[in-house]
Motif scaffolding. Structure first.
Motif, mmCIF file in Angstrom:
data_model
loop_
_atom_site.group_PDB
_atom_site.id
_atom_site.type_symbol
_atom_site.label_atom_id
_atom_site.label_comp_id
_atom_site.label_asym_id
_atom_site.label_seq_id
_atom_site.Cartn_x
_atom_site.Cartn_y
_atom_site.Cartn_z
ATOM 1 N N THR A 276 46.220 51.820 50.988
ATOM 2 C CA THR A 276 45.444 50.726 50.409
ATOM 3 C C THR A 276 44.527 51.334 49.367
ATOM 4 O O THR A 276 44.073 52.463 49.543
ATOM 5 N N LEU B 274 41.110 50.433 46.585
ATOM 6 C CA LEU B 274 40.140 49.527 45.968
ATOM 7 C C LEU B 274 39.889 50.072 44.574
ATOM 8 O O LEU B 274 39.503 51.236 44.427
ATOM 9 N N GLN C 224 34.310 49.470 54.050
ATOM 10 C CA GLN C 224 35.309 48.407 54.221
ATOM 11 C C GLN C 224 36.672 49.014 54.549
ATOM 12 O O GLN C 224 37.410 48.490 55.380
ATOM 13 N N ALA D 204 30.072 32.498 32.415
ATOM 14 C CA ALA D 204 31.222 32.284 33.298
ATOM 15 C C ALA D 204 32.521 32.547 32.541
ATOM 16 O O ALA D 204 33.472 33.110 33.092
ATOM 17 N N LEU E 95 35.544 35.122 33.599
ATOM 18 C CA LEU E 95 36.924 34.647 33.678
ATOM 19 C C LEU E 95 37.822 35.454 32.741
ATOM 20 O O LEU E 95 38.918 35.879 33.125
ATOM 21 N N GLY F 18 38.720 38.948 33.996
ATOM 22 C CA GLY F 18 39.742 38.868 35.041
ATOM 23 C C GLY F 18 41.113 38.527 34.468
ATOM 24 O O GLY F 18 42.105 39.195 34.745
ATOM 25 N N PHE G 152 32.060 38.620 46.519
ATOM 26 C CA PHE G 152 32.276 40.055 46.240
ATOM 27 C C PHE G 152 32.862 40.741 47.476
ATOM 28 O O PHE G 152 33.833 41.492 47.393
ATOM 29 N N ILE G 153 32.244 40.491 48.637
ATOM 30 C CA ILE G 153 32.712 41.121 49.879
ATOM 31 C C ILE G 153 34.129 40.632 50.187
ATOM 32 O O ILE G 153 35.023 41.426 50.509
ATOM 33 N N GLU H 264 36.765 42.268 48.038
ATOM 34 C CA GLU H 264 37.162 43.605 48.485
ATOM 35 C C GLU H 264 38.096 43.520 49.680
ATOM 36 O O GLU H 264 39.096 44.226 49.774
ATOM 37 N N GLN H 265 37.753 42.626 50.617
ATOM 38 C CA GLN H 265 38.594 42.524 51.803
ATOM 39 C C GLN H 265 39.973 41.990 51.431
ATOM 40 O O GLN H 265 40.971 42.362 52.046
ATOM 41 N N GLN I 99 41.485 42.641 48.624
ATOM 42 C CA GLN I 99 42.217 43.790 48.062
ATOM 43 C C GLN I 99 42.809 44.639 49.182
ATOM 44 O O GLN I 99 43.931 45.120 49.097
ATOM 45 N N ILE I 100 42.009 44.841 50.234
ATOM 46 C CA ILE I 100 42.464 45.703 51.325
ATOM 47 C C ILE I 100 43.544 45.012 52.144
ATOM 48 O O ILE I 100 44.622 45.551 52.366
ATOM 49 N N LYS J 206 46.227 43.058 49.304
ATOM 50 C CA LYS J 206 46.566 43.693 48.031
ATOM 51 C C LYS J 206 46.462 42.709 46.860
ATOM 52 O O LYS J 206 47.280 42.691 45.945
ATOM 53 N N PRO K 13 44.822 41.798 43.538
ATOM 54 C CA PRO K 13 44.093 42.609 42.558
ATOM 55 C C PRO K 13 42.671 42.099 42.334
ATOM 56 O O PRO K 13 42.403 40.907 42.479
ATOM 57 N N LEU K 14 41.792 43.029 41.969
ATOM 58 C CA LEU K 14 40.394 42.683 41.728
ATOM 59 C C LEU K 14 40.266 41.625 40.633
ATOM 60 O O LEU K 14 39.373 40.793 40.655
ATOM 61 N N ASP K 15 41.188 41.669 39.667
ATOM 62 C CA ASP K 15 41.128 40.705 38.566
ATOM 63 C C ASP K 15 41.197 39.268 39.078
ATOM 64 O O ASP K 15 40.606 38.367 38.491
ATOM 65 N N VAL K 16 41.924 39.057 40.173
ATOM 66 C CA VAL K 16 42.017 37.707 40.721
ATOM 67 C C VAL K 16 40.641 37.255 41.208
ATOM 68 O O VAL K 16 40.260 36.097 41.034
ATOM 69 N N LYS L 162 37.789 38.128 39.934
ATOM 70 C CA LYS L 162 37.016 37.769 38.742
ATOM 71 C C LYS L 162 37.405 36.375 38.253
ATOM 72 O O LYS L 162 36.538 35.547 37.960
ATOM 73 N N VAL L 163 38.723 36.132 38.175
ATOM 74 C CA VAL L 163 39.200 34.819 37.736
ATOM 75 C C VAL L 163 38.649 33.754 38.667
ATOM 76 O O VAL L 163 38.156 32.704 38.240
ATOM 77 N N GLN M 160 35.949 33.891 40.543
ATOM 78 C CA GLN M 160 34.512 33.667 40.342
ATOM 79 C C GLN M 160 34.273 32.793 39.125
ATOM 80 O O GLN M 160 33.437 31.888 39.137
ATOM 81 N N GLY M 161 35.031 33.078 38.058
ATOM 82 C CA GLY M 161 34.891 32.282 36.837
ATOM 83 C C GLY M 161 35.210 30.816 37.095
ATOM 84 O O GLY M 161 34.452 29.918 36.720
#
Lengths: 358, 305, 363
Positions: free
Chosen positions: A64, A66, A81, B94, B98, B101, C310-311, C314-315, C317-318, C321, C323-326, C328-329, C331-332
């Protein structure tokens, strides 16, 4: 309609639970990355090594990662985490994760940690890094041979010892060929800003350097050199794609053998805390093929590489003289001791510039 | 090639994305809308522009893709800020989140690929004139396009009726509305123009500057473009000065380092920002009678019925 | 036919209550589509984002730790924004606060200084943040220079100053020249509240700040002035309120809070000064301020909710899987929906037939 939806949801849920159970008996290995996996440099090389690890041991482990974890207050949480998700071996791949890794390691004595490029260790926390300065010494030799102007352009990220020792090793190598070689250094204060790296490369070439060396992560400088018909050295990864006629060689971060070895040790139950600082001899990094140079230069580079790998040649062999003419105390017999290289905070003789922060 | 000429060429290239994005934002702000999402629109423009150029093999297709992507992003903003009268500062921020991302998701497919960058012009005869030739006729097309764009915007704002109406919307939307002008529609076009410019500015980076795409490659240039708009006190001519000044300080501090001038690089790097503040204060001081900002900038407008 | 907005005679209290729920519902619906497109199980993904982090004490603590600086900064920013003063540079004030407080920690390192060190550091951090925020405020009041621009520019300057200090004068002598100060002494560290956890005193301070913000805005004359100056500048002028003075005051308060958040973050979760101590807190806090509708209690909730994403990100992602970009999208999108639904508090939609241009003489 309602029922089909419900059934679909149930199937999806069942699938999720199944996949969870299926993975339960594999060793979980976690990675923390500084950049995005697609940065083409530092993080990318760690990611390639992770993929190689999965290819080699995929039936026994589950990995995994991050990505984009900043080196601030979020790092400790990200590492924890991974621990809480059941990872038993965790690689934290940037210097700034040192203290967070140590804190989490103290809290979870049964989990093993591997921190890249730091100096703090614990019973369950190893460190690993590569002696890139060896590669820089070879680059210095090549650069001095290939440079017509006798002026090298060097793009630095931050004046930390790893980068400073790289500049010094380059100059010591180059001086064996041309004692009057000059170097121009530009700090861009970033590991990763393609635009600024390109600007720095242009500035160096405009000021008369005819060879670009970089300690930043993107292929921007390589591309600029290529466009200008000048030569350059890559960093971290193979950059020949961005300068087919420009790249002389590149220092490649090859973490895969180390990762595979450490995971195997973990699987066998023989993992213990170590301080690994490997070089050419243990293939902790490699040199990309020597290209765009005459055969005699290529041969010299290969011979030097072999000499360093066999231990016959040490880039920081004594006497090492600082830029203000003082001999550096020779603590390692006939060469500088590792701690002196790890904490290097001076320029060697022949560098006509001032080290930032001094 | 002389050093001075080389420096000027680097400055031209470094300033171009700033100038493009800032020109678009200037028009947007002149219509009374503050879109803080420039960075987000730029990075999506960079991803789509590179993708377009890589798939089609054409820089022009890439540039168009970047512009279309920027327009689409700006339409999200317009829907929120104009259609729903939402606070513009929050919407713009925002949009940036977006965009960062989205660009990562879009760009994931072609990380590590490279294209042939936009060619430098070469006009036989003209480009060979010493010094001026390369500067005036020898950079890539975007450089000259950005200058043409600013001139066009200046002409539009000050020499056409439509430009006058647009400025009227920015200065007093209530009066403009009372005179029968469709304030929201005019602002929509202005926001879309801003999006197209930001998308093109973003696309310039992977198409001409460094011909590959990397997530986060705009590295804060969208924010600088925003700052430039204010720095220029919303005037196209000053925008050109500001963009080139900023580019020049950035490039010159690199040259100063290369020449071994031993000033801490952090101090040198902070110079453009300090210079901007000082110039801004001086400009504001020299002016008597308040600010030249569009009076309705950033305020929501909902037409009365 | 045309869909138009129409201003309500007064704020709709009902919609004010249900609008966040509508926004979350819409976000979840959109997310399900995004996850399905990515080939992820939407239900499991949603559970990872929103439910899992709320089910164990560890994640709850982490949410509080992450929300602490966001809430503290956002409270200060909300005062500025209510008074129509546009402080965009909280990130810089955060960094300067961290630098100023760390100065004392570095100077007293290894001496047997008593327990006065930490309180003094907090005061220094807040004072430095306030002074730094006063630069753009004075430039605005005295010279008419746009505070949006100057406060933003000062972010970069603060960042570079911090960078210079930790790479030069304040570098840890035992640290192999790496860019960080030594770990702060225990007397210079913000104490944690729960053994083994990361929850620290700063979270309590943040709650005090929320309470103080609520009292200031709701119960004091200054709070009233701030709201009037922002909402009705002309009325405020007639009322004899000094708008310039309020700009200085709100900037100083928000700078102090950002600086306090900065030194708490450094002396708490981080434990030493280094580059990159803020993953953009000052900018994220702007969003928190608006998500919370510039209301102290709202900001507290918004800060916790954003920390949750945010938390959860991360979870995700773990565990899946994703991606972090999702994240961000996501949140937007969430921000867009929340802001859009909030607009219904003040406006309603009306469908009207396309009418000729309205020529209203007066307004």
């Amino acid at each position: 309609m309602k029922r089909t939806l419900f059934a679909a949801a149930a199937i999806l849920l069942a699938g999720c639970i199944n996949s969870g159970a299926w993975a339960a008996d594999k060793l979980k290995v976690g990675f923390i990355y500084l950049g995005p996996v697609g940065d083409l440099g530092w993080t990318y090389q760690h990611e390639l090594a992770r993929q190689a690890l999965v290819k080699e041991l995929g039936d026994k482990i589950e990995t995994t990662f991050l990505e984009n974890v900043p080196e601030g207050p979020d790092a400790e949480r990200a590492i924890e985490q991974l621990v809480r998700a059941g990872n038993k071996l965790i690689f934290t791949t940037s210097f700034g994760y040192m203290d967070p890794t140590l804190k989490v390691a103290k809290k979870y004595p049964n989990v093993h940690f591997e921190h890249c490029s730091g100096y703090k260790r614990d019973k369950n926390m190893s460190t690993y890094s590569a002696r890139w300065y060896q590669g820089r010494y070879i680059q210095g030799l090549i650069a001095a041979k290939m440079s017509k102007a006798g002026v090298l352009g060097y793009i630095g990220s931050f004046p930390i010892p790893e980068v400073v020792s790289g500049i010094n090793a380059t100059m010591l190598g180059a001086q064996t060929i041309n004692p009057n070689i000059k170097v121009k250094i530009i700090w861009v204060n970033s590991w990763f800003d393609p635009g600024k790296e390109a600007d720095a490369a242009k500035a160096l070439l405009d000021q008369g350097a005819d060879m670009i060396m970089q300690h930043t992560d993107s292929p921007a400088a390589m591309q600029v050199s290529s466009e200008r018909g000048k030569l350059a050295f890559g960093q971290d990864s193979e950059m020949i794609k961005f300068g087919p006629k420009a790249q002389l060689t590149s220092i490649l971060d090859t973490w895969a053998p180390y990762y595979i070895e450490r995971v195997k040790a973990e699987l066998a139950g023989t993992w213990k805390s170590e301080d690994t600082w490997g070089g050419l001899e243990s293939k902790m990094f490699e040199m990309a093929p020597y290209t765009n140079m005459p055969d005699d230069v290529k041969k010299m580079a290969e011979d030097t590489q072999a000499a360093i790998a066999s231990g016959k040649l040490h880039p920081f062999k004594c006497p090492v003289v600082t830029q203000d003419g003082k001999d550096v105390e020779c603590k390692g017999g006939d060469h500088l001791e590792d701690t002196q290289i790890l904490g290097m905070n001076f320029y060697v003789k022949g560098i006509d510039d001032k080290l930032p922060g001094k | 090639m002389g050093l001075i000429e080389a420096i000027i060429l680097s400055v031209l290239a470094a300033s171009t994305p700033l100038l493009l994005a800032a020109t678009g934002e200037l028009v947007t702000e002149r219509s009374g809308v503050l879109n803080l999402g420039v960075e987000g629109m730029m990075i999506v423009g960079a991803a789509c522009g590179f993708g377009g150029a890589w798939l089609s093999g054409s820089i022009i297709v890439g540039a168009l893709c970047g512009m279309v992507a920027g327009i689409l992003m700006s339409l999200i903003f317009a829907l929120m800020a104009l259609g729903l009268a939402v606070n513009q500062v929050a919407t713009g921020l925002a949009l940036t989140i977006l965009g960062i991302g989205l660009s990562g998701l879009i760009g994931a497919g072609f990380v590590g690929e490279r294209i042939t960058p936009a060619p430098h012009l070469h006009i036989p005869g003209l480009s060979d004139i010493p010094l001026a030739g390369r500067i005036l006729f020898g950079e890539d097309g975007f450089v000259y396009l950005s200058i043409a764009l600013v001139v066009g915007v200046w002409w539009f704002l000050y020499r056409t009726r439509a430009g006058l109406i647009l400025r009227a919307c920015g200065d007093n939307h209530v009066s403009a509305h009372a005179l029968g002008y469709p304030v929201l529609r005019i602002r929509l076009y202005a926001v879309m123009f801003g999006g197209a410019c930001a998308g093109l500015a973003g696309a310039y980076l992977p198409l001409a500057y460094t011909p590959f795409f990397i997530p986060g490659m705009t590295a804060g240039r969208g924010w600088i473009a925003l700052a430039l708009t204010v720095f220029a006190s919303w005037r196209p001519a000053r925008l050109v000065v500001g963009a080139y000044l900023f580019g020049a300080v950035t490039i010159l501090q690199l040259h100063a380092q290369g020449a071994g001038i031993g000033i801490p690089s952090q101090f040198m790097s902070s110079l453009p920002y300090l210079a901007t503040i000082i110039v801004l204060v001086l400009l504001s001081r020299a002016r008597t009678g308040g600010s030249t900002a569009p009076a309705a900038l950033g305020t929501v407008f909902v037409p009365d019925r | 036919m045309q869909l138009v907005l129409e201003k309500r005679a007064e704020r709709s209290a009902t919609i004010a209550l249900i609008s966040p729920l509508i926004a979350i519902g819409l976000t979840i619906a959109t997310l399900c589509i995004v996850f399905a497109v990515l080939g992820k199980n939407p239900i499991a993904a949603l559970a990872v984002y929103f439910i899992d982090p709320l089910t164990d004490g560890y994640s709850l603590q982490e949410i509080a730790v992450k929300a602490t600086p966001l809430v503290m900064i956002a409270i200060g920013l909300s005062l500025c924004y209510l008074a129509n003063a546009w402080n965009i540079g909280a990130e810089g004030q955060f960094l300067i606060g961290a630098v100023a407080g760390s100065w004392l920690a570095v100077k007293t390192q290894g001496t047997d200084a008593g327990h006065w060190v930490l309180p003094a550091m907090l005061v220094l951090g807040a004072a430095a943040g306030a002074l730094y925020a006063l630069i753009p405020a004075i430039c605005k009041v005295r010279f008419g220079a746009s505070e949006i621009l100057t406060s933003l520019m000062l972010v970069y300057v603060a960042d570079l100053l911090l960078d210079y200090l930790v790479r030069g004068p304040w570098r840890d002598p035992q640290g192999f020249n790496f860019p960080t100060t030594a770990e702060f002494d225990p007397v210079a560290t913000v104490p944690t509240l729960i053994e083994g956890g990361r929850l620290h005193l700063g979270s309590i301070i943040a709650l005090f700040v929320v309470a103080a913000g609520a009292v200031l805005l709701g119960r004091t004359i200054k709070g009233f002035e701030i709201r009037v100056v922002g909402a009705a500048p002309r009325a405020a002028r007639f009322g004899g309120f000094n708008a310039n003075q309020l700009v200085l005051l709100t900037f100083a308060i928000s700078g102090a809070l950002a600086g306090l958040a900065g030194i708490i973050e450094v002396a708490g979760p981080v434990g030493h000064l280094q580059p990159g101590i803020s993953p953009g807190y000052g900018f994220t806090a702007i969003i928190v301020a608006f998500l919370g509708r510039l209301n102290p209690i709202g900001i507290l909730i918004a800060g916790l909710f954003l920390a949750l994403t945010f938390i959860g990100g991360e979870q995700a992602q773990i565990a899946m899987k994703i991606p972090l970009d999702v994240t961000k999208v996501f949140q937007g999108i969430l921000l867009f929906y929340v802001l859009a639904c909030d607009s219904l508090i003040l406006y309603r939609f009306r469908l009207i037939s396309s009418s000729p241009k309205v020529q209203s003489g007066a307004h």
